[in-house]
Motif scaffolding. Sequence first.
Motif, PDB file in Angstrom:
ATOM      1  N   ARG A  90       2.016  10.799   3.060  1.00  0.00           N
ATOM      2  CA  ARG A  90       2.232  10.522   4.470  1.00  0.00           C
ATOM      3  C   ARG A  90       1.549   9.236   4.918  1.00  0.00           C
ATOM      4  N   MET A  91       1.131   8.412   3.966  1.00  0.00           N
ATOM      5  CA  MET A  91       0.343   7.239   4.350  1.00  0.00           C
ATOM      6  C   MET A  91       1.226   6.011   4.477  1.00  0.00           C
ATOM      7  N   GLU A  92       1.227   5.434   5.656  1.00  0.00           N
ATOM      8  CA  GLU A  92       1.939   4.178   5.901  1.00  0.00           C
ATOM      9  C   GLU A  92       3.352   4.189   5.338  1.00  0.00           C
ATOM     10  N   ARG A 139      12.124 -16.302  25.529  1.00  0.00           N
ATOM     11  CA  ARG A 139      10.718 -16.506  25.867  1.00  0.00           C
ATOM     12  C   ARG A 139      10.586 -17.385  27.106  1.00  0.00           C
ATOM     13  N   VAL A 161       7.291 -22.651  24.091  1.00  0.00           N
ATOM     14  CA  VAL A 161       7.673 -22.717  25.503  1.00  0.00           C
ATOM     15  C   VAL A 161       6.441 -22.885  26.399  1.00  0.00           C
ATOM     16  N   VAL A 218      15.730 -16.723  20.636  1.00  0.00           N
ATOM     17  CA  VAL A 218      14.372 -16.224  20.854  1.00  0.00           C
ATOM     18  C   VAL A 218      13.639 -17.135  21.827  1.00  0.00           C
ATOM     19  N   ARG A 278      -8.221   2.939   6.079  1.00  0.00           N
ATOM     20  CA  ARG A 278      -7.071   2.051   6.152  1.00  0.00           C
ATOM     21  C   ARG A 278      -5.994   2.646   7.048  1.00  0.00           C
ATOM     22  N   GLN A 279      -5.874   3.963   6.932  1.00  0.00           N
ATOM     23  CA  GLN A 279      -4.831   4.615   7.696  1.00  0.00           C
ATOM     24  C   GLN A 279      -5.215   4.802   9.144  1.00  0.00           C
ATOM     25  N   PHE A 289       5.142 -12.373  26.318  1.00  0.00           N
ATOM     26  CA  PHE A 289       6.231 -12.219  25.353  1.00  0.00           C
ATOM     27  C   PHE A 289       6.183 -10.883  24.636  1.00  0.00           C
ATOM     28  N   ASP A 347       7.483   6.154  10.696  1.00  0.00           N
ATOM     29  CA  ASP A 347       6.959   7.489  10.412  1.00  0.00           C
ATOM     30  C   ASP A 347       8.041   8.311   9.737  1.00  0.00           C
ATOM     31  N   TYR A 387       0.832  -1.207   0.000  1.00  0.00           N
ATOM     32  CA  TYR A 387       0.000   0.000   0.000  1.00  0.00           C
ATOM     33  C   TYR A 387       0.869   1.260   0.000  1.00  0.00           C
TER      34      TYR A 387
END
Lengths: 737, 339
Positions: free
Chosen positions: A604-606, A678, B328, A674, B264-265, B277, A625, A580
């Motif tokens: 400025r969108m996404e 966790r 886990v 990872v 959407r935004q 987590f 941003d 997008y």
Amino acid sequence: MAPSYENLPMEDDEFDESQIDFTDLEEQYQVRLDEGLDAFVVIDGLPVVPEDSKAKLIKFVLRKLNSVGKVKDDGVFMPLGDDGKTEGYAFVEYNAPSEAIAAVKQLHGTPLDKRHTMAVNKLTDIDRYGREGRIDEEYHEPHIESFQQTDHLRSWLGDPEGRDQMVMFRGEKVGVFWNNKEEAPEAVVDRENWTESFVQWSPQGTFLTSMHAQGVQLWGGKAWSRQKRFAHPGVNLVDFSPTEKYITTWSHRPLQVDENHPVPSLSLEEDGKNYIIWDIATGKPLRSFTTLDVPSTTDAEGNPVKKKMQWPTFKWSSDDKFVARMIQGQSISIYELPRMNLLDKQAIKIEGVMDFEWAPATPKREGIKTYEQLFCYWTPELGSNPAKVGLMTVPTKEIVRTRNLFNVSDAKLHWQSDAAYVCVKVDRHSKSKKSLATNLEIFRIKEKGVPIEVVDSLKDTVINFAWEPHGNRFVLITTGEIPAQSAVPPKTSVSFFAPEKIKGGAVGNFRHVRTIEKKNSNAIYWSPKGRFVVVATLQSQQSFDLDFWDLSFDKPKEESEKGEKELNANLQLMDTVEHYGVTDIEWDPSGRYVATVASAFRHRMENGYHMYDFRGSLLREEHIDHFKQLIWRPRPPTLLTKEEQAEIRKNLRNYSKIFEEQDLAKKNTANKAVVDARRRMLQEWLAWRESMRQMLEEEGAEIELNAGRVKQDTDDEVEEVEEIVEEIIEETEEVIG
Amino acid sequence: MRPILLSGHERALTQVKYNPDGDIIFSVSKDHVVCAWFSHNGERLGTYHGHQGALWTVDVDPTSSLLATGGADNTMRLWEVKTGKLLKTWEFATSIKRVEFSSDGKLLLGVTEKRSGHLSTIVVYEINPDPAAEQTDEQALRIVCDESKATVAGFSYLSHYIISGHEDGSVSQWDAKTGELLFSTQVHEDDMQITDLQWAPDRTYFITASKDKTAKLVAADSLDVLKSYPTDTPLNSAAITPVKDYVILGGGQAAMDVTTTSARQGKFEARFYHKIFMEEIGRVRGHFGPLNYVAVHPQGLGYCSGGEDGYVRVHHFDKPYFDFMYEVEREQAQAQANL
């Protein structure tokens, strides 16, 4: 120790200002008062003549002096020495200071005869620079700096994993990162306010360019230290020569360089100029130019059409030996490097010239042994003369091939990256000028006599065209007529072309492979290594799709089509993805990854980026941003010979086995880290929960232990309710008897 | 399962709540009406009329017999759930932003807005659980927040503390008996309003949502930040799920900015994070305005969200939701089973 408030000297009050020696500051910031002497120049290097010849000499000199301005009546004073002869110099007063400046600019160093050369300087300058004490009487050996080892500028190529770097500009921060596929990119350097407007790599990745109000800076090496600085106040754009020897800077504002506005390393020569071409190694300007006004044209309704500036204006030949600029409609000026002199002292006149492009590689024409560079240009129809496309060699300035064309509205020149072909995309209008169609005129540079192949099977206008890098296939996008004032852009079609396979490995005629209709695509991005291509929709409000194509897909034998002449292509759509708000697409230099960017420069969108592999599977996405730029660091051309490359390709299977093992090992350790993290978090949490539970128990908190539910008092005396449900299924009444 | 859309309100939802049994959902909105719904099918059970202004908050007592509401008409009201009868009205100088019962239902807390010379306060009343009984006018406690106005508040385990979240992003811990300020700490970014505070079932920890785009899990006694959940949008609400170790965050671009951007935004999604987590697990779309409140079924069977778009969306969790486990966690479960 830095001075702080505490240890400032206390006797400030008794400080006597008259004691301070300000002379150094006064000298540095000396303000030039208008002394009324600005119109005077001093001429040196004149012949020494006896008094009676003086008038003749003055007359002779005046002829020169009056060529740039008007010397005042009796404005020449030539003093006589004790021996009654002139001293070889004269003082001259012009009518205006501007004329004096012009005289210095244009007459300094003009030869008078074989033995005498005129030196023209402003009187005020003589006073300023030549005053007693300013010039050391004794000769001093110039100090030569001892050699200092600098960073290796290409150290990034030695990455053991062969990763590529990219620069990311987000918010006010600019950082260079290693691409780590799915993992977060690893920062090499990250700096706040590194640039003021944008960043740019040099074409072989050696330097990172930052833009500032004062000029351009180049950065590089392992420590990302400043390598060079080019002072060009108000600079807007930069352009590198292909081998990174030279750099062009441009500002829309003419430079102002004079005594009151000194700019480091620039001289009066650059005053009023817009372009400067610099030597990167020395950091010195080679030559400067002003912006040429593009002749304004008018559209059908008589409104002036604002032409976009062509950038780069100065186009480089592939080996940096020449740089050329076109004066639209008139001529092309070619300058030789490193002296930057105009080739053969004159521009090449090409009437009506609209555009030109250098061959992107040194061309290898059949039967030509001598060195040459090629460029391609085109001229529109002029009066009864047809439009023309021409190929010219440099430095011989010989026209190799021309082709006449009719009904041309526009043409675009597309070179293939090895300079094997140049495709001229010709937009032709019908006789009524109502409909447009596109022809492709393909010049086969490497073949004898430069034959031209015409592709005229296209019914629509081609809006985009791209050659496969180092290959001989191309992709183009066509669109139907664009209805005026339509909000919805028309549908487009994507067509693939490839040469026929003919015996002997030669390249056959170009044939249409396939057309995909009803698309919105408008952009073509080939992998820098060829074979794969991304066809995308950019700058659209509604669609953001990216199609990943493979042109040499290995089809199982039995499926291959029969009958048709075999083409050197096997098309396969690998994946279609959507990003997008995508604005930019960047292949990494190795052709392994594609980064797509939604840049805050456009909307400025996404804002952020997506990272795909060459097949179109998403590896990573990040929303940041004010994300502005992501550019891969280019790589210099490989040092391996053709044979060595072929050898590697042959043993690819063995190499890939090793790489796969490495990848797997890396993934496993990463996964383990990872999982361990966790597990630790879970244990910590459970321990904390247990401590809380005990605490509640000790405090006798029944409700809380019951997870908030109030225990009903009736729990111990359970009441049993017996319910008898009787259901009548059917009722019939019968009279008995 | 398909979400059930409750479209009984005419204006933006401000709070939704499950009763402790999870069979009824109470919702309040800016349209002055309190609605009660059956959670399993979305059928409307009834409405509670009487408020004269927008409603900001609702809470139900542990026995599902009393309902407290507060709103912009400067009143806090107590209703009988069964009959819809208005039992009591307390009047204030400013509007009521938050009401909450203590876990035993014997205390009721209200947070008043700061306006026109009146400081924000937290008031506490003792409640007689009998619907027929007369309720007191006397405040058991009155805390004045003179530093920064309180936006949300609630009772901790055993009603030991009152925890309040403030406009400046700080969280304060008060002695619920004396009203003395015990401790205050900056949990969220400076001057980023805390928009929600919801409790874990045993009230030993809570989650806060803030305009600074993060939600934080905080211990009630130490006010230590246990976990942090960063997002990319201002948050209006955060809830802790029982049964599974998740949190649900809701928010989206501020209502006033919504018209300038596409849906959407706006990021009008409920986001699921793993509580321990701190990783995002999934999102649920559907609202076309910011989510103003998310509430979780007390038995962890589902959740509902109230949006600026005027709808309540009720979701029932499917089997995969309960089956999903990190490696886990599965190890842990296995170890427990083997004991």
